[in-house]
Write a protein that holds these residues in place. Structure first.
Motif, PDB file in Angstrom:
ATOM      1  N   GLN A 359      -8.016 -24.286  23.812  1.00 13.01           N
ATOM      2  CA  GLN A 359      -7.141 -25.766  23.956  1.00 13.01           C
ATOM      3  C   GLN A 359      -6.092 -25.352  25.340  1.00 13.01           C
ATOM      4  O   GLN A 359      -4.690 -24.999  24.671  1.00 13.01           O
ATOM      5  N   GLN A 360      -5.622 -26.213  26.576  1.00 10.05           N
ATOM      6  CA  GLN A 360      -4.887 -26.151  27.319  1.00 10.05           C
ATOM      7  C   GLN A 360      -4.382 -27.160  27.557  1.00 10.05           C
ATOM      8  O   GLN A 360      -3.881 -27.893  28.515  1.00 10.05           O
ATOM      9  N   SER A 361      -5.132 -28.645  26.148  1.00 14.48           N
ATOM     10  CA  SER A 361      -4.619 -29.884  26.974  1.00 14.48           C
ATOM     11  C   SER A 361      -3.389 -29.940  26.901  1.00 14.48           C
ATOM     12  O   SER A 361      -2.685 -29.571  25.660  1.00 14.48           O
ATOM     13  N   SER A 362      -2.588 -31.153  27.463  1.00 15.71           N
ATOM     14  CA  SER A 362      -0.454 -31.068  27.259  1.00 15.71           C
ATOM     15  C   SER A 362      -1.149 -32.281  26.398  1.00 15.71           C
ATOM     16  O   SER A 362       0.209 -31.786  26.121  1.00 15.71           O
ATOM     17  N   GLY A 363      -1.424 -32.613  25.530  1.00 16.58           N
ATOM     18  CA  GLY A 363      -1.127 -33.536  24.866  1.00 16.58           C
ATOM     19  C   GLY A 363      -1.973 -32.741  23.473  1.00 16.58           C
ATOM     20  O   GLY A 363      -2.004 -33.589  22.139  1.00 16.58           O
ATOM     21  N   ALA A 364      -1.869 -31.349  23.779  1.00 11.12           N
ATOM     22  CA  ALA A 364      -2.538 -30.764  22.513  1.00 11.12           C
ATOM     23  C   ALA A 364      -1.609 -29.618  22.062  1.00 11.12           C
ATOM     24  O   ALA A 364      -0.717 -28.985  23.290  1.00 11.12           O
ATOM     25  N   LEU A 365      -0.222 -30.035  20.490  1.00 11.76           N
ATOM     26  CA  LEU A 365       0.346 -28.933  20.406  1.00 11.76           C
ATOM     27  C   LEU A 365       0.094 -28.022  19.800  1.00 11.76           C
ATOM     28  O   LEU A 365       0.586 -27.034  19.072  1.00 11.76           O
ATOM     29  N   LEU A 366      -1.385 -28.184  18.624  1.00 16.35           N
ATOM     30  CA  LEU A 366      -1.676 -26.797  18.079  1.00 16.35           C
ATOM     31  C   LEU A 366      -1.734 -25.464  18.370  1.00 16.35           C
ATOM     32  O   LEU A 366      -1.526 -24.907  18.509  1.00 16.35           O
ATOM     33  N   ALA A 367      -2.364 -25.768  19.930  1.00 16.21           N
ATOM     34  CA  ALA A 367      -2.470 -24.473  20.843  1.00 16.21           C
ATOM     35  C   ALA A 367      -1.035 -23.651  20.948  1.00 16.21           C
ATOM     36  O   ALA A 367      -0.893 -22.758  20.525  1.00 16.21           O
ATOM     37  N   ALA A 368      -0.276 -24.348  20.738  1.00 19.40           N
ATOM     38  CA  ALA A 368       1.332 -23.947  20.816  1.00 19.40           C
ATOM     39  C   ALA A 368       1.415 -22.897  19.647  1.00 19.40           C
ATOM     40  O   ALA A 368       2.153 -21.905  19.619  1.00 19.40           O
ATOM     41  N   SER A 369       1.244 -23.705  18.880  1.00 23.89           N
ATOM     42  CA  SER A 369       1.199 -22.966  17.625  1.00 23.89           C
ATOM     43  C   SER A 369       0.876 -21.711  16.953  1.00 23.89           C
ATOM     44  O   SER A 369       1.006 -20.684  16.000  1.00 23.89           O
ATOM     45  N   GLU A 370      -0.761 -22.146  17.867  1.00 24.15           N
ATOM     46  CA  GLU A 370      -1.852 -20.458  17.309  1.00 24.15           C
ATOM     47  C   GLU A 370      -1.534 -20.160  18.598  1.00 24.15           C
ATOM     48  O   GLU A 370      -2.171 -18.476  18.296  1.00 24.15           O
ATOM     49  N   SER A 371      -0.400 -19.962  19.178  1.00 26.46           N
ATOM     50  CA  SER A 371      -0.571 -18.976  20.617  1.00 26.46           C
ATOM     51  C   SER A 371       1.046 -18.059  20.643  1.00 26.46           C
ATOM     52  O   SER A 371       1.752 -18.724  19.379  1.00 26.46           O
ATOM     53  N   GLN A 372       1.230 -17.370  21.226  1.00 23.44           N
ATOM     54  CA  GLN A 372       2.803 -16.013  21.558  1.00 23.44           C
ATOM     55  C   GLN A 372       3.566 -16.571  22.425  1.00 23.44           C
ATOM     56  O   GLN A 372       4.913 -16.249  22.072  1.00 23.44           O
ATOM     57  N   GLY A 373       2.918 -17.477  23.328  1.00 23.76           N
ATOM     58  CA  GLY A 373       3.880 -17.937  24.572  1.00 23.76           C
ATOM     59  C   GLY A 373       3.134 -18.494  25.528  1.00 23.76           C
ATOM     60  O   GLY A 373       1.751 -18.431  25.620  1.00 23.76           O
ATOM     61  N   TYR A 374       3.787 -18.527  26.769  1.00 21.53           N
ATOM     62  CA  TYR A 374       3.188 -18.317  28.349  1.00 21.53           C
ATOM     63  C   TYR A 374       2.955 -17.693  28.791  1.00 21.53           C
ATOM     64  O   TYR A 374       3.489 -16.714  29.316  1.00 21.53           O
ATOM     65  N   LEU A 375       1.964 -17.782  29.767  1.00 21.00           N
ATOM     66  CA  LEU A 375       1.495 -16.814  30.551  1.00 21.00           C
ATOM     67  C   LEU A 375       1.827 -17.850  31.892  1.00 21.00           C
ATOM     68  O   LEU A 375       1.272 -18.854  32.365  1.00 21.00           O
ATOM     69  N   HIS A 376       2.971 -17.630  33.126  1.00 19.72           N
ATOM     70  CA  HIS A 376       2.866 -18.069  34.226  1.00 19.72           C
ATOM     71  C   HIS A 376       2.001 -17.796  35.233  1.00 19.72           C
ATOM     72  O   HIS A 376       2.520 -16.736  35.906  1.00 19.72           O
ATOM     73  N   VAL A 377       1.178 -19.002  35.816  1.00 21.17           N
ATOM     74  CA  VAL A 377       0.283 -18.443  36.586  1.00 21.17           C
ATOM     75  C   VAL A 377       0.882 -18.920  37.839  1.00 21.17           C
ATOM     76  O   VAL A 377       1.741 -20.250  37.667  1.00 21.17           O
ATOM     77  N   LYS A 378       1.195 -18.556  38.928  1.00 20.36           N
ATOM     78  CA  LYS A 378       1.985 -19.108  40.232  1.00 20.36           C
ATOM     79  C   LYS A 378       0.772 -20.079  40.988  1.00 20.36           C
ATOM     80  O   LYS A 378      -0.537 -19.889  40.708  1.00 20.36           O
ATOM     81  N   ALA A 379       1.599 -21.663  41.359  1.00 17.93           N
ATOM     82  CA  ALA A 379       1.006 -22.332  42.166  1.00 17.93           C
ATOM     83  C   ALA A 379      -0.093 -21.371  43.158  1.00 17.93           C
ATOM     84  O   ALA A 379       0.261 -20.429  43.573  1.00 17.93           O
ATOM     85  N   ASN A 380      -1.706 -22.212  43.366  1.00 14.66           N
ATOM     86  CA  ASN A 380      -2.434 -21.764  43.870  1.00 14.66           C
ATOM     87  C   ASN A 380      -3.399 -20.308  43.805  1.00 14.66           C
ATOM     88  O   ASN A 380      -3.411 -19.417  44.902  1.00 14.66           O
ATOM     89  N   THR A 381      -3.426 -19.987  42.331  1.00 10.06           N
ATOM     90  CA  THR A 381      -2.836 -18.508  42.195  1.00 10.06           C
ATOM     91  C   THR A 381      -4.904 -18.253  41.666  1.00 10.06           C
ATOM     92  O   THR A 381      -4.426 -19.386  40.540  1.00 10.06           O
ATOM     93  N   GLN A 382      -5.403 -17.650  41.299  1.00  9.80           N
ATOM     94  CA  GLN A 382      -6.628 -17.126  40.075  1.00  9.80           C
ATOM     95  C   GLN A 382      -6.300 -16.752  39.360  1.00  9.80           C
ATOM     96  O   GLN A 382      -5.318 -15.578  39.514  1.00  9.80           O
ATOM     97  N   VAL A 383      -6.811 -17.034  38.065  1.00 12.79           N
ATOM     98  CA  VAL A 383      -6.441 -15.348  36.772  1.00 12.79           C
ATOM     99  C   VAL A 383      -7.747 -14.934  37.373  1.00 12.79           C
ATOM    100  O   VAL A 383      -8.619 -14.989  36.753  1.00 12.79           O
ATOM    101  N   GLU A 384      -7.157 -13.183  37.772  1.00 10.28           N
ATOM    102  CA  GLU A 384      -7.980 -12.013  37.581  1.00 10.28           C
ATOM    103  C   GLU A 384      -8.035 -11.408  36.635  1.00 10.28           C
ATOM    104  O   GLU A 384      -6.867 -10.899  35.754  1.00 10.28           O
ATOM    105  N   TYR A 385      -8.977 -10.566  35.603  1.00 11.98           N
ATOM    106  CA  TYR A 385      -9.534  -9.868  34.755  1.00 11.98           C
ATOM    107  C   TYR A 385      -8.374  -8.745  34.920  1.00 11.98           C
ATOM    108  O   TYR A 385      -8.800  -8.189  36.185  1.00 11.98           O
ATOM    109  N   GLY A 386      -7.180  -8.278  34.227  1.00 13.18           N
ATOM    110  CA  GLY A 386      -7.059  -6.543  34.199  1.00 13.18           C
ATOM    111  C   GLY A 386      -6.048  -7.255  35.273  1.00 13.18           C
ATOM    112  O   GLY A 386      -4.775  -5.605  35.500  1.00 13.18           O
ATOM    113  N   HIS A 387      -5.673  -8.059  35.513  1.00 10.64           N
ATOM    114  CA  HIS A 387      -4.192  -8.240  36.577  1.00 10.64           C
ATOM    115  C   HIS A 387      -2.898  -8.669  35.880  1.00 10.64           C
ATOM    116  O   HIS A 387      -3.710  -9.135  34.844  1.00 10.64           O
TER     117      HIS A 387
END
Length: 397
Positions: A359-387
């Motif tokens: 759950q990555q909705s901006s209205g959902a706070l439970l996701a933050a309480s169940e996570s450890q931190g932020y992964l910073h994905v730069k603008a115009n960047t895909q997320v690739e497994y292992g990168h």
């Protein structure tokens, strides 16, 4: 459509407009933990003040040793005693922390000493300066040991005490005002009616501000009207060093914060190219810094962590440092790209890979309480497994 500020540009703009907003005061060390140092601390003495022994053993001149030599023990030196100069060719019984006598330059630990009657023999050849803590090994007189802008920790209290310091000059706590907006918001403890939700941003912001060591001097909730928003801001301006708000900063007909700011002060930036948290606004109201955070709870949290935390640090006199990240490999793929920097709520698994909360909705706070931190994905960047991507644990904020 207004141009979005790039993430890094927004950080620089906030730093550019911020300045120290609090006065200095002198506190005893016992009351200084968690406060921001206002003036550099310079060591008035060296620590240790004299060469001293790191071990229980025997002090001698290294050049006096030769195999089989029987040393006379010419004195006994306990910690806190001022020793006599060492009689040439002898050794001194010495204990941990005791000053090295003049004429000695080495300590042999007692485990390597063999008593022979009233004398002692050292079977192993010592090395010069063995087990000697030199004067100023920890701190040198005249050395800056803590810089202004550092938050004082218990370790600093011990360090300052070792220098004989009893008082420090610190900044007074920052007084922060908090404004929440939204006719749909009601305080916890009351019964919900149709269309209402509980106000979570106000309590969360108060807790974040308090956790950072600042004072929450006033919390106000404003109705969704321009008049009520302006009145609330004027009240906060009377007693607060900095003002934070949540909600009312977007482009809807019920969003009045930006218009109120334009009537009462100067707006420096509006809308940032990040997700979540785009509709952030930064302004100055008669010299008082203002930061308007979005109303969705996750957006409020992200923008507090990145922008409000920075603003409050500078205004409180603290050294402005961005949180520390480390690279973590993604444990998932995402082909979609967006034109904004994104802060995904993730946890790092036992395999060392980062996994996004579903759950990555901006209205959902439970996701933050169940996570450890932020992964910073730069603008115009895909997320690739292992990168690898920068990971910011929540503890870094």
């Amino acid at each position: 459509m207004s141009t979005l500020f790039a993430f890094e540009d927004a950080l620089e703009e906030i730093k550019h407009n911020a300045n120290v907003r609090v006065e200095q005061q002198t506190l005893t060390l016992t009351n200084a933990v968690g406060r921001i140092l206002a003036i550099d601390v310079v060591a008035g003495i060296s620590v240790p003040a004299h060469d001293n022994s790191a071990m229980d053993g025997y002090a001698l001149a290294c050049a006096d040793w030769y195999a089989g030599k029987h040393f006379n023990v010419s004195q006994r030196i306990a910690a806190g005693r001022h020793p006599e100069p060492l009689i040439p060719g002898t050794c001194a019984r010495i204990f941990t922390g005791a000053n090295i006598p003049a004429g000695a330059d080495t300590v042999v630990m007692q485990e390597n000493a063999q008593p022979v009657g009233d004398k002692v023999v050292f079977d192993e050849q010592p090395s010069l300066a063995d087990n000697v803590r030199p004067q100023g090994q920890d701190m040198q007189a005249g050395q800056t040991v803590i810089k202004a802008g550092v938050k004082i920790t218990p370790i600093h209290i011990g360090l300052l005490s070792s220098l004989g310091i009893t008082d420090v000059i610190v900044y007074k706590p920052l007084n922060v005002g908090i404004l929440t907006t939204g006719d749909e918001l009601i305080p916890a403890g009351t019964s919900l009616k149709a269309g209402q939700i509980y106000n979570s941003n106000g309590p969360m912001l108060s807790a974040l501000v308090t956790q950072a060591g600042h004072n929450v001097s006033l919390c106000i909730h404003a109705a969704d009207t321009l008049e009520d928003t302006k009145a609330a801001l004027k009240t906060l301006m009377q007693s607060c060093d900095v003002i934070l708000s949540s909600g009312g900063v977007s482009v809807g007909e019920e969003d009045h914060v930006k218009e109120a700011l334009e009537k009462l002060g100067k707006v420096h930036l509006w809308k940032i190219a990040i997700k979540p948290g785009k509709p952030l606004v930064h302004a100055t109201l008669q010299g008082i810094p203002f930061l308007g955070l979005p109303g969705n709870p996750s957006s409020t949290l992200v923008t507090y962590h990145w922008f409000a935390r920075l603003l409050l640090s500078i205004c409180s006199g603290q050294i402005a440092e961005l949180p520390q990240s480390y690279l973590v490999d993604a444990g998932f793929n995402r082909n979609k790209t967006i034109q904004r920097d994104e802060f995904l709520r993730v946890s790092v698994g036992k395999d060392g890979l980062a996994y996004a909360h579903p759950q990555q909705s901006s209205g959902a706070l439970l996701a933050a309480s169940e996570s450890q931190g932020y992964l910073h994905v730069k603008a115009n960047t895909q997320v690739e497994y292992g990168h690898s991507y920068p990971f910011y644990p929540f503890s870094a904020f």
